[in-house]
Design an enzyme around this catalytic site. Structure first.
Site, PDB file in Angstrom:
ATOM      1  N   SER A   1       0.992  -1.276   0.036  1.00 25.11           N
ATOM      2  CA  SER A   1       0.126  -0.007  -0.109  1.00 25.11           C
ATOM      3  C   SER A   1       0.933   1.237   0.061  1.00 25.11           C
ATOM      4  O   SER A   1       1.891   1.258   0.534  1.00 25.11           O
ATOM      5  CB  SER A   1      -0.765  -0.166   1.142  1.00 25.11           C
TER       6      SER A   1
ATOM      7  N   TYR B   1      -1.816   0.399  10.289  1.00 25.35           N
ATOM      8  CA  TYR B   1      -2.121  -0.324   8.724  1.00 25.35           C
ATOM      9  C   TYR B   1      -0.752  -0.210   8.114  1.00 25.35           C
ATOM     10  O   TYR B   1      -0.235  -0.986   7.602  1.00 25.35           O
ATOM     11  CB  TYR B   1      -3.162   0.264   8.502  1.00 25.35           C
TER      12      TYR B   1
ATOM     13  N   LYS C   1       2.056  -2.940   6.773  1.00 26.64           N
ATOM     14  CA  LYS C   1       2.250  -3.009   5.233  1.00 26.64           C
ATOM     15  C   LYS C   1       3.796  -3.197   5.088  1.00 26.64           C
ATOM     16  O   LYS C   1       4.379  -3.761   3.958  1.00 26.64           O
ATOM     17  CB  LYS C   1       1.614  -2.333   4.228  1.00 26.64           C
TER      18      LYS C   1
END
Length: 323
Positions: A117, A141, A145
């Protein structure tokens, strides 16, 4: 080749499964169905219900289906939720990946494609974000990643696995109405939801240092994103597959929030003015990808524009939400 797609019944995963199947690839899907729907999958694609945290299941699936490559999309992906539940995000996103890579190594699988991402970059103050832009994620988050990328590359080196990490930007649209995103977490469905409830769209801050004062983002059609996965999978089976590759997946074009809401108003026929509210913490003024490396290394460029994204997403919204 037999490709295992984890999270393949989800919004993005189902598009990847369809694109790869349409291109003649043999595909198998593993999904815990927490956000996925079996009906999204082509009829001839086998679905195994289960989690990437289940090592015994993964090893069994890889052996029984003679898996030769993996496309790993299964992950939790809501930024706000990651802030509230960081341990869950690390357990599922990083722990699940570690468990999967152990099964991949044990099975002797040599091709691994990781869904990363743009959240790995955080909020860099640059005109175009290249793959060399320093990574400084600003939420759990994005941290999971980036940690996932490190883990994928380390496992690749240790077990002679060729790897690709795709860092994609803001995904929207649908290749078909039945494949549309059913959640209301991203800006396009969020505006649709407001309009459907007879409420004005919201803009969080209009005093950013951009031409119209609203944040600028790079939006990518999910069908283009699926084709990028296919291109990456094909690279992993080609002559230059060795080692690791990390590329941005975007259009390289910025669209402001106000510009996007204007297009949504034109497509839906509801062009009521947006209401401006306070800025949200952590929103960068601009986040636009350099798409040059993907073109060079994958032979892939996006072909669909913002209007295509909004029109296709609106058809999906009408199918799933009525109207």
């Amino acid at each position: 080749m037999t490709w295992l797609i984890t999270g393949g019944a989800g919004y993005i995963g189902a598009h990847v499964a369809r694109a790869m199947t349409d291109a003649g690839e043999r595909v198998l899907v593993l999904d815990d169905l927490s956000a996925g729907f079996p009906a999204r999958l082509p009829a001839d694609v086998p679905l195994v219900e289960g989690s990437a945290l289940d090592g015994d299941l993964l090893k069994r699936v890889c052996a029984e289906h003679a898996v030769t490559g993996v496309v790993h999309l299964a992950a939790r992906k809501q930024v706000g939720e990651s802030v509230a539940q960081p341990t869950r995000y690390y357990r599922e996103n990083v722990g699940g990946l570690a468990t999967l890579l152990e099964a991949v190594a044990e099975a002797g699988i040599k091709r691994f494609l990781f869904s990363s991402s743009a959240a790995v970059y955080g909020n860099p103050d640059v005109d175009l974000i290249t793959e060399d832009t320093p990574c400084a994620p600003v939420n759990p988050y994005g941290e999971t990643k980036l940690t996932g990328e490190w883990l994928v590359r380390a496992a690749g080196r240790a077990h002679d696995i060729s790897t690709v990490c795709l860092r994609y930007f803001n995904v929207a649209g649908a290749a078909a109405p039945e494949l549309a995103d059913t959640g209301v977490f991203n800006i396009v469905p969020m505006v649709f939801d407001r309009l459907t409830r007879d409420e004005a769209p919201r803009i969080f801050g209009d005093d950013y240092p951009t031409p119209d004062g609203t944040c600028i983002r790079d939006y990518i059609h999910v069908a283009d994103l699926a084709e990028a996965h296919l291109a990456a999978a094909r690279r992993l089976t080609g002559a230059d597959a060795s080692g690791d590759l990390t590329v941005n997946i975007g259009r390289g074009e910025g669209v402001s929030v106000r510009e996007l809401i204007t297009v949504i108003g034109e497509v839906t026929g509801d062009g009521r003015p947006a209401v401006v509210e306070a800025r949200r913490p952590g929103d960068a003024p601009r986040a636009v990808a350099s798409a040059a490396l993907a073109a060079e290394k994958l032979g892939w460029t996006a072909s669909r524009g913002v209007r295509d994204m909004v029109e296709s997403a609106w058809q999906g919204w009408l199918l799933h939400h009525g109207g």
